[in-house]
Design an enzyme around this catalytic site. Structure first.
Site, PDB file in Angstrom:
ATOM      1  CE1 TYR A 114      16.049  73.178  53.535  1.00 17.75           C
ATOM      2  CE2 TYR A 114      16.186  70.979  54.493  1.00 17.75           C
ATOM      3  CZ  TYR A 114      15.612  72.236  54.451  1.00 17.75           C
ATOM      4  OH  TYR A 114      14.603  72.557  55.334  1.00 17.75           O
ATOM      5  CD  GLU A 153      12.567  74.159  62.801  1.00 20.18           C
ATOM      6  OE1 GLU A 153      12.866  74.059  61.595  1.00 20.18           O
ATOM      7  OE2 GLU A 153      12.970  73.375  63.679  1.00 20.18           O
ATOM      8  CG  ASN A 202      15.428  69.173  63.110  1.00 20.69           C
ATOM      9  OD1 ASN A 202      14.814  68.332  62.439  1.00 20.69           O
ATOM     10  ND2 ASN A 202      16.632  69.595  62.786  1.00 20.69           N
ATOM     11  CD  GLN A 210      12.791  77.048  58.785  1.00 24.12           C
ATOM     12  OE1 GLN A 210      12.381  77.933  59.505  1.00 24.12           O
ATOM     13  NE2 GLN A 210      13.313  75.924  59.265  1.00 24.12           N
ATOM     14  CD  GLU A 247      12.129  70.786  56.672  1.00 28.59           C
ATOM     15  OE1 GLU A 247      13.362  70.877  56.579  1.00 28.59           O
ATOM     16  OE2 GLU A 247      11.541  70.404  57.695  1.00 28.59           O
ATOM     17  CG  ASN A 287      10.592  67.752  61.065  1.00 33.12           C
ATOM     18  OD1 ASN A 287      10.308  68.065  59.912  1.00 33.12           O
ATOM     19  ND2 ASN A 287      11.821  67.858  61.554  1.00 33.12           N
ATOM     20  CD  GLU A 288      14.229  66.485  58.474  1.00 31.47           C
ATOM     21  OE1 GLU A 288      15.118  66.583  59.344  1.00 31.47           O
ATOM     22  OE2 GLU A 288      14.283  67.070  57.375  1.00 31.47           O
TER      23      GLU A 288
HETATM   24  O1  AHR Z   1      14.709  73.681  57.888  1.00 31.41           O
HETATM   25  C1  AHR Z   1      15.745  73.428  58.790  1.00 31.41           C
HETATM   26  C2  AHR Z   1      15.697  71.995  59.326  1.00 31.41           C
HETATM   27  O2  AHR Z   1      15.984  71.106  58.277  1.00 31.41           O
HETATM   28  C3  AHR Z   1      14.382  71.519  59.868  1.00 31.41           C
HETATM   29  O3  AHR Z   1      14.205  71.840  61.201  1.00 31.41           O
HETATM   30  C4  AHR Z   1      14.469  70.047  59.707  1.00 31.41           C
HETATM   31  O4  AHR Z   1      13.224  69.444  59.502  1.00 31.41           O
HETATM   32  C5  AHR Z   1      15.417  69.840  58.537  1.00 31.41           C
HETATM   33  O5  AHR Z   1      16.403  68.942  58.849  1.00 31.41           O
END
Ligand code: AHR
Length: 496
Positions: A243, A26, A71, A346, A291, A171-172
């Site tokens: 995550y 990103e 993001n 990432q 992700e 994205n999201e």
């Molecule tokens: O990977 C970091 C961030 O985590 C990304 O930009 C977003 O998609 C997620 O919230």
């Protein structure tokens, strides 16, 4: 402690799509600037691409890389990042509160992909922008010539189309932190129209619909259902993001987080298939887990507002993080029939397996190693092992098996790889491995990651937390027995 794992060729889960070993770059922190791209760095090529980083990415084995966000993409004007460098504007980047210099953009990324031996997975901006800019970007990247955007690419010096096959529809988009976040109805319609037009430009592409930002969103489930009901015919995958952290310093629970991941994946499959049933269609929607990782060490670190490429989200990973990453990857492979794409988020510097010093060297973080081993050896079909082992209770879960495992069976090369994490903090496991129907197979290697304190980390000077070789498991006519150390990730390979 004693345990038994039985493998049988009949217990196939599904073919392992290589794209489950994908990752993510990103425009965030030092992922691009000072990460993969650093003109003037002694290891950079003529285009400013850091070859020391590419070498490590090749070791990792990453077949697909998602780009440019995250993001970031929800405010991105892709036109800012193409054409002559001197004409590219610097922009206030609202997702992360920094300045984006736009010195690296779509064409630089495509060139990087070729050098890094990987394929692009592009995301389009469905936040501040919409279907029109999305279809223009597909035209810019994939159309041969003779139209406004394909000719623009050629004028920028890139005669051949990039032929990008995989496209994320934003994205999201359910997250309030997202620029121009949307309701399920708003997003479903926008994504559907964008995907439809993008596929009209190039019918060979595949599209990924944004699922919920995490299963802990209030709208989780309903979001997937509503957006799929609108966009089903024009999308191929739905995305999942997750995550995990160990803020509570509860290692027993942290090591079991993939039980939650497993449940999350199962729930999304159920929603996809519910919409499939409702639509009375044969088309199946698969999952893009684009992700996943451990993320928490860097939370709260201050960032200078509007700076360029600051140190953001620079988690330094320890040994227990590597074990959690291994368990997460095992879970993804245990859903190989439906999870066809996954991106470790990432790739460089930003919550990443590779860490660089701007102007300096690079090292492999602890999470690099289980990913590398599985990317290298998990080939063919995923096999579901029958696991017989003791279990434990912790704060977050009950009945956690001490062993987490998946196997792969590469029929063509007559090779089996068994991946096992021993979560026990105290006890080694004496593992009895039974290969049903694989009588002529013999163990050829036994590698593991073990013997470290859970908090141990790698550094620029010392990559001490890594895999090492062990003596082969003991075999007689009936049994194969391997000793799995307390807190360990193990890879045992068998060949005919
Ligand atoms: O990977 C970091 C961030 O985590 C990304 O930009 C977003 O998609 C997620 O919230």
């Amino acid at each position: 402690m004693k345990a038994k794992i039985t493998l049988a060729g009949e217990l196939k889960i599904g073919e392992i799509d290589r794209r489950v070993f994908g990752s993510f770059i990103e425009h965030l922190g030092r992922a691009v600037y000072g990460g993969i791209y650093e003109p003037g760095h002694p290891m950079a090529d003529e285009n400013g691409l850091r070859m020391d980083v590419i070498k490590m990415i090749n070791e990792l084995g990453v077949p697909v890389v998602r780009y440019p966000g995250g993001n970031f993409v929800s405010g991105y004007n892709w036109e800012d990042g193409v054409g002559p460098l001197e004409l590219r504007p610097a922009r206030l980047e609202l997702a992360w509160g920094v300045t984006e210099p736009n010195k690296f953009g779509t064409n630089e990324f495509m060139q990087w992909c070729k050098k890094a031996n990987t394929a692009p997975m592009m995301a389009v901006n469905l936040g501040t922008r919409g279907p029109d800019e999305a279809r223009a970007l597909v035209e810019y990247c994939n159309h041969k010539s003779g139209s406004k955007y394909s000719d623009m690419r050629i004028a920028h010096g890139f005669k051949d189309p990039w032929d990008v096959k995989l496209w994320c529809l934003g994205n999201e988009m359910d997250g309030p932190w997202q620029m121009c976040a949307k309701t399920a109805e708003e997003y479903g319609r926008t994504a559907n129209e964008a995907a439809k037009m993008m596929k009209w430009v190039d019918a060979s592409i595949e599209t990924v619909l944004c699922g919920s930002s995490s299963r802990y969103m209030n709208t989780f489930g309903e979001w997937e259902q509503k957006t799929l009901e609108i966009a089903y015919d024009n999308v191929d995958y739905v995305s999942l993001h997750q995550y995990y952290d160990n803020h509570r310093q509860d290692t027993a629970s942290f090591l079991a987080k993939n039980l939650d991941l497993d449940d999350f994946i199962y729930s999304v499959i159920c929603v996809c298939d519910y919409v499939k049933a409702k639509k009375r269609t044969k088309k199946q929607i698969n999952l893009s887990f684009d992700e996943w990782n451990v993320w928490y060490h860097s939370n709260g670190a201050p960032v200078e507002r509007w700076s360029v490429a600051p140190n953001q989200l620079e988690d330094i990973y320890n040994f227990e993080d590597a074990l959690v990453a291994a368990c997460m990857l095992i879970t993804l492979l245990r859903h190989a029939d439906r999870v066809k794409i996954a991106c470790l988020a990432q790739l460089v510097n930003v919550i990443a397996p590779i860490f660089t010093k701007t102007g300096g060297g690079a090292f492999r973080q602890t999470i690099f190693y289980p990913f590398q081993a599985m990317s290298k050896y998990a080939r063919g079909n995923a096999l579901k092992p029958i696991i017989d082992c003791p279990k434990y209770d912790c704060k977050d879960f009950t009945d956690v098996p001490y062993l987490e495992s998946v196997a792969s069976y590469d029929e063509e090369n007559e090779e089996i790889a068994l991946f096992v994490v021993n979560r026990s903090m105290e006890e080694d496991v004496q593992l009895d491995i039974s290969l049903l129907g694989f009588e002529d197979y013999k163990a050829v290697s036994f590698e593991s990651m073990d013997g470290y304190n859970v908090l141990e980390e790698n550094t620029f000077d010392n990559e001490k937390v890594k895999m090492h070789s062990n003596p082969l498991p003991v075999e007689d006519d009936k049994n194969i027995v391997a000793n799995l150390k307390a807190l360990s990730f193990n890879v045992i390979r068998f060949k005919k």
